[in-house]
Design an enzyme around this catalytic site. Structure first.
Site, short mmCIF file in Angstrom:
data_model
loop_
_atom_site.label_atom_id
_atom_site.label_comp_id
_atom_site.label_asym_id
_atom_site.label_seq_id
_atom_site.Cartn_x
_atom_site.Cartn_y
_atom_site.Cartn_z
N ARG A 44 0.85 -1.20 0.00
CA ARG A 44 0.00 0.00 0.00
C ARG A 44 0.88 1.25 0.00
O ARG A 44 2.09 1.16 0.17
CB ARG A 44 -0.97 -0.01 1.21
CG ARG A 44 -0.23 -0.36 2.50
CD ARG A 44 -0.71 0.29 3.70
NE ARG A 44 -0.63 1.72 3.62
CZ ARG A 44 0.51 2.44 3.77
NH1 ARG A 44 1.68 1.85 3.99
NH2 ARG A 44 0.48 3.76 3.70
N GLY A 45 0.22 2.42 -0.15
CA GLY A 45 0.99 3.66 -0.28
C GLY A 45 1.18 3.91 -1.76
O GLY A 45 1.56 3.01 -2.52
N ALA A 46 0.93 5.16 -2.17
CA ALA A 46 0.87 5.48 -3.60
C ALA A 46 2.12 5.04 -4.39
O ALA A 46 2.00 4.28 -5.37
CB ALA A 46 0.59 6.97 -3.78
N ARG A 85 -7.04 -0.30 -7.35
CA ARG A 85 -7.36 0.85 -6.48
C ARG A 85 -7.39 2.10 -7.36
O ARG A 85 -6.47 2.33 -8.14
CB ARG A 85 -6.30 1.01 -5.37
CG ARG A 85 -6.20 -0.23 -4.47
CD ARG A 85 -5.41 0.05 -3.20
NE ARG A 85 -6.15 0.90 -2.28
CZ ARG A 85 -5.61 1.47 -1.20
NH1 ARG A 85 -4.33 1.31 -0.94
NH2 ARG A 85 -6.34 2.21 -0.40
N GLN A 193 -3.13 2.46 9.74
CA GLN A 193 -1.78 2.56 9.17
C GLN A 193 -0.85 3.38 10.08
O GLN A 193 0.36 3.14 10.11
CB GLN A 193 -1.83 3.21 7.78
CG GLN A 193 -2.44 2.34 6.70
CD GLN A 193 -3.92 2.59 6.54
OE1 GLN A 193 -4.61 2.95 7.49
NE2 GLN A 193 -4.43 2.40 5.35
N ASP A 234 -1.81 10.88 -2.30
CA ASP A 234 -2.11 9.83 -3.29
C ASP A 234 -2.28 10.40 -4.69
O ASP A 234 -2.02 9.73 -5.68
CB ASP A 234 -3.35 9.05 -2.87
CG ASP A 234 -3.01 8.15 -1.70
OD1 ASP A 234 -3.05 8.63 -0.55
OD2 ASP A 234 -2.62 7.00 -1.94
N ASN A 244 -5.48 12.40 -0.01
CA ASN A 244 -4.66 11.57 0.88
C ASN A 244 -5.63 10.82 1.80
O ASN A 244 -6.85 11.01 1.73
CB ASN A 244 -3.66 12.44 1.67
CG ASN A 244 -2.63 11.59 2.40
OD1 ASN A 244 -2.01 10.70 1.81
ND2 ASN A 244 -2.44 11.82 3.69
N LYS A 245 -5.09 10.00 2.66
CA LYS A 245 -5.90 9.14 3.54
C LYS A 245 -7.01 9.91 4.24
O LYS A 245 -6.80 11.04 4.70
CB LYS A 245 -4.95 8.47 4.54
CG LYS A 245 -5.60 7.58 5.57
CD LYS A 245 -6.45 6.47 4.97
CE LYS A 245 -5.70 5.62 3.97
NZ LYS A 245 -6.62 4.75 3.18
O1 MRU Z 1 -4.85 3.21 1.76
P1 MRU Z 1 -3.38 3.43 1.81
O2 MRU Z 1 -2.75 2.90 3.06
O3 MRU Z 1 -2.68 2.96 0.55
O4 MRU Z 1 -3.23 5.02 1.86
C1 MRU Z 1 -1.94 5.56 1.85
C2 MRU Z 1 -1.89 7.02 2.03
O5 MRU Z 1 -2.91 7.70 2.09
C3 MRU Z 1 -0.53 7.65 2.07
O6 MRU Z 1 -0.53 8.79 2.87
C4 MRU Z 1 -0.13 8.05 0.64
O7 MRU Z 1 -0.24 6.97 -0.23
C5 MRU Z 1 1.24 8.59 0.59
S1 MRU Z 1 2.45 7.34 0.67
C6 MRU Z 1 3.98 7.99 0.48
#
Ligand code: MRU
Length: 346
Positions: A44-46, A85, A193, A234, A244-245
């Site tokens: 996970r994470g962009a 996603r 997270q 993201d 973002n999250k």
């Molecule tokens: O749902 P996730 O855990 O993939 O969400 C991740 C985030 O929102 C992070 O803040 C974002 O991807 C930045 S990662 C460098």
């Protein structure tokens, strides 16, 4: 700790759903398994999902012999991976780059040659992200004044990227310069997270982490316990609106109310130059069970309705600066982002 790597024809990744209790690595040669890992947030994470998807395309080409077969299998894999996603733009940018390699290979060459070029491209995406993370840390640490405590949300660290992270890279670099006192970490409901991953990374790096529930952030800001809020992204629109999250937007509003600068850290690969504003960003909705259950236990009555967007959009006017690998962008972002696009990469 390597979040994701390519080893002799296999993808090896750390299953983030098991952290912090277990550090379990998974090896797979199956692109379907990799797509599931992205959907389930094992990866996970962009930036990390962009890198994973690129390697997924290479995996898909594994059993093909002719260039035509490689193109058929890889194109199918690109479709599967693109449907995992919807919000993080890095996934689509990485898949576009892989598609372009497939296209460019049309006129010439053997299956082996095409497969090698796909792997080279995936490794280039990975390497560029490692470099971008390092640069974001170097540049962004200048924004952190000595003796600062900061607040972050979700996980924008090594687990979310191929390198040291984005928001966490800034924190790691500032900590190396002894500028960081402590880091307040939102637990980041529903999938935690912050509680599970960000605290784990900070403690591994000997940085004091103070875990708070998401609803404690208001008090932390009101009591001026932090001098900056820093988060990842993201997808960033051409005007600086940032997805973002879920919960990031609330933090940005609180930060403005209490005159604390709110920073976004993200590589240029997270900017979607094709969309004018955050209104065009597709926000993923997650399953109701992620809210109604916690660690295998139902915590809400059956039959309750749930609204579970995975991300929100922070309007650009709440953002003090966007730290990218190609410089710190200041408002007005429409102008600074546009000038970034027109500058050649160095
Ligand atoms: O749902 P996730 O855990 O993939 O969400 C991740 C985030 O929102 C992070 O803040 C974002 O991807 C930045 S990662 C460098």
């Amino acid at each position: 700790m390597k979040t994701i790597e390519w080893i002799d024809g296999l993808v090896r990744f750390l299953d983030q759903t098991r952290l912090p209790l277990e550090e379990q690595y998974v090896e797979t040669a199956d692109v379907g398994r990799l797509a599931d890992a992205i959907k389930r947030l094992e990866i996970r994470g962009a930036p990390a999902i962009g890198v994973a998807a690129a390697f997924g395309v290479v995996l898909a080409s594994r059993d093909a012999t002719s260039p035509d077969q490689i193109r058929t299998l890889s194109s199918r894999a690109i479709q599967t991976l693109a449907s995992t996603r919807p919000t993080a733009v890095n996934l689509f940018t990485a898949l576009d780059r892989m598609s372009r390699v497939l296209e460019a290979g049309k006129a010439d060459g053997s299956g082996e040659g095409l497969r090698a070029r796909l792997l080279e491209e995936a490794q280039a995406i990975q390497k560029e992200d490692i470099d971008a993370c390092r640069r974001i840390g170097e540049l962004g640490s200048a924004l952190i004044l000595p003796g600062s405590s900061v607040l972050t949300h979700c996980n924008a660290g090594a687990l979310a990227t191929a390198g040291e992270g984005t928001a966490l890279s800034v924190i790691f670099a500032a900590s190396r310069k002894t500028r960081i006192e402590r880091v307040y970490v939102d637990e980041t409901r529903p999938l935690l997270q912050g509680a599970r991953l960000t605290t784990w990374e900070l403690l591994k790096n000997n940085i004091e982490a103070v875990l708070i529930t998401d609803s404690t952030a208001g008090v932390v800001l009101q009591q001026q316990r932090v001098q900056a809020v820093i988060v990842g992204a993201d997808r960033i629109a051409a005007n600086g609106d940032t997805a973002n999250k879920i919960g990031t937007y609330s933090l940005a509003v609180l930060a403005e109310r209490h005159h604390v600068p709110f920073y976004v850290a993200a590589p240029v690969s997270t900017i979607d130059f094709t969309i004018a504003s955050g209104a065009e960003i597709t926000i993923e909705e997650r399953a109701a069970e992620e809210v109604t259950w916690i660690a295998g236990t139902r915590v809400a009555p059956e039959g309750v309705s749930v609204f579970a967007p995975a991300f929100d959009v922070t309007p650009n006017e709440l953002i003090a600066a966007i730290v990218t690998d190609r410089g710190i962008l200041a408002p007005p972002f429409s102008r600074t982002i546009a000038s970034l696009r027109s500058q050649p990469r160095v």
